[in-house]
Design a protein around this motif. Structure first.
Motif, PDB file in Angstrom:
ATOM      1  N   ALA A  60       0.476   2.883  43.854  1.00 57.20           N
ATOM      2  CA  ALA A  60       0.902   4.073  43.176  1.00 57.20           C
ATOM      3  C   ALA A  60       2.113   4.255  42.699  1.00 57.20           C
ATOM      4  CB  ALA A  60       0.490   5.494  43.976  1.00 57.20           C
ATOM      5  N   ALA A  61       3.030   3.793  43.743  1.00 59.24           N
ATOM      6  CA  ALA A  61       4.359   3.642  43.304  1.00 59.24           C
ATOM      7  C   ALA A  61       4.815   2.567  42.298  1.00 59.24           C
ATOM      8  CB  ALA A  61       5.102   3.076  44.765  1.00 59.24           C
ATOM      9  N   ASP A  62       4.265   1.434  42.546  1.00 52.13           N
ATOM     10  CA  ASP A  62       4.250   0.560  41.280  1.00 52.13           C
ATOM     11  C   ASP A  62       3.993   0.864  40.099  1.00 52.13           C
ATOM     12  OD1 ASP A  62       5.285  -1.348  43.244  1.00 52.13           O
ATOM     13  OD2 ASP A  62       3.557  -2.514  43.076  1.00 52.13           O
ATOM     14  N   HIS A  63       2.678   1.717  40.049  1.00 50.83           N
ATOM     15  CA  HIS A  63       2.421   2.269  38.824  1.00 50.83           C
ATOM     16  C   HIS A  63       3.454   3.198  38.209  1.00 50.83           C
ATOM     17  CE1 HIS A  63      -0.640   4.303  35.914  1.00 50.83           C
ATOM     18  NE2 HIS A  63      -0.002   5.257  36.087  1.00 50.83           N
ATOM     19  N   PHE A  64       4.253   3.888  39.058  1.00 47.55           N
ATOM     20  CA  PHE A  64       5.232   4.667  38.581  1.00 47.55           C
ATOM     21  C   PHE A  64       6.685   4.038  38.557  1.00 47.55           C
ATOM     22  CE2 PHE A  64       1.976   7.712  39.565  1.00 47.55           C
ATOM     23  CZ  PHE A  64       1.871   8.548  38.431  1.00 47.55           C
ATOM     24  N   ALA A  65       6.758   2.835  38.643  1.00 49.06           N
ATOM     25  CA  ALA A  65       7.888   2.000  38.730  1.00 49.06           C
ATOM     26  C   ALA A  65       8.938   2.477  39.715  1.00 49.06           C
ATOM     27  CB  ALA A  65       8.657   1.845  37.417  1.00 49.06           C
ATOM     28  N   ALA A  98      -2.035  12.635  41.837  1.00 48.96           N
ATOM     29  CA  ALA A  98      -1.167  13.540  42.910  1.00 48.96           C
ATOM     30  C   ALA A  98       0.420  12.917  42.994  1.00 48.96           C
ATOM     31  CB  ALA A  98      -1.911  13.026  44.222  1.00 48.96           C
ATOM     32  N   PHE A  99       0.324  11.380  42.745  1.00 53.57           N
ATOM     33  CA  PHE A  99       1.847  10.656  42.799  1.00 53.57           C
ATOM     34  C   PHE A  99       2.461  11.249  41.676  1.00 53.57           C
ATOM     35  CE2 PHE A  99       0.003   8.343  46.474  1.00 53.57           C
ATOM     36  CZ  PHE A  99       0.917   7.764  47.128  1.00 53.57           C
ATOM     37  N   PHE A 100       1.990  11.200  40.526  1.00 46.69           N
ATOM     38  CA  PHE A 100       2.495  12.060  39.340  1.00 46.69           C
ATOM     39  C   PHE A 100       3.332  13.249  39.848  1.00 46.69           C
ATOM     40  CE2 PHE A 100       2.885  14.757  35.809  1.00 46.69           C
ATOM     41  CZ  PHE A 100       3.740  14.027  34.771  1.00 46.69           C
TER      42      PHE A 100
END
Length: 92
Positions: free
Chosen positions: A63-68, A31-33
């Motif tokens: 989730a935000a960390d995962h996507f930097a 979803a965050f993607f």
């Protein structure tokens, strides 16, 4: 959102977590993607994380960390005379 072309939003607000039950499919990495894909560069994702039962801040941060992506917590205090209740948002 998955089938749509990237929308290039300035701001995308996700506001679905104050009730019960929490729609957990909106908190997945998939979803965050999609959220980040639809933002223009420099756009803001605002996730309303107010919930009486769950602390959603660490979920959104992960989730935000995962996507930097950076995350900022914004707490809006209650203003009873304006019929506004306390709300918390994670901005990325």
């Amino acid at each position: 959102m998955e089938r749509e072309p990237a929308q290039q939003f300035d701001v995308l607000v996700v506001d679905a977590f104050s009730g019960n039950p929490v729609p957990v499919h909106l908190l997945t990495l998939e979803a965050f993607f999609q959220y980040f894909r639809h933002l223009k560069p420099g756009g803001v994702l605002a996730v309303h994380i107010t919930n009486r039962f769950l602390d959603l801040q660490p979920v959104v941060k992960t989730a935000a960390d995962h996507f930097a992506q950076d995350v900022r917590l914004v707490d809006a205090p209650s203003i009873p005379e304006r019929q506004m209740i306390t709300a918390a948002f994670c901005l990325s």
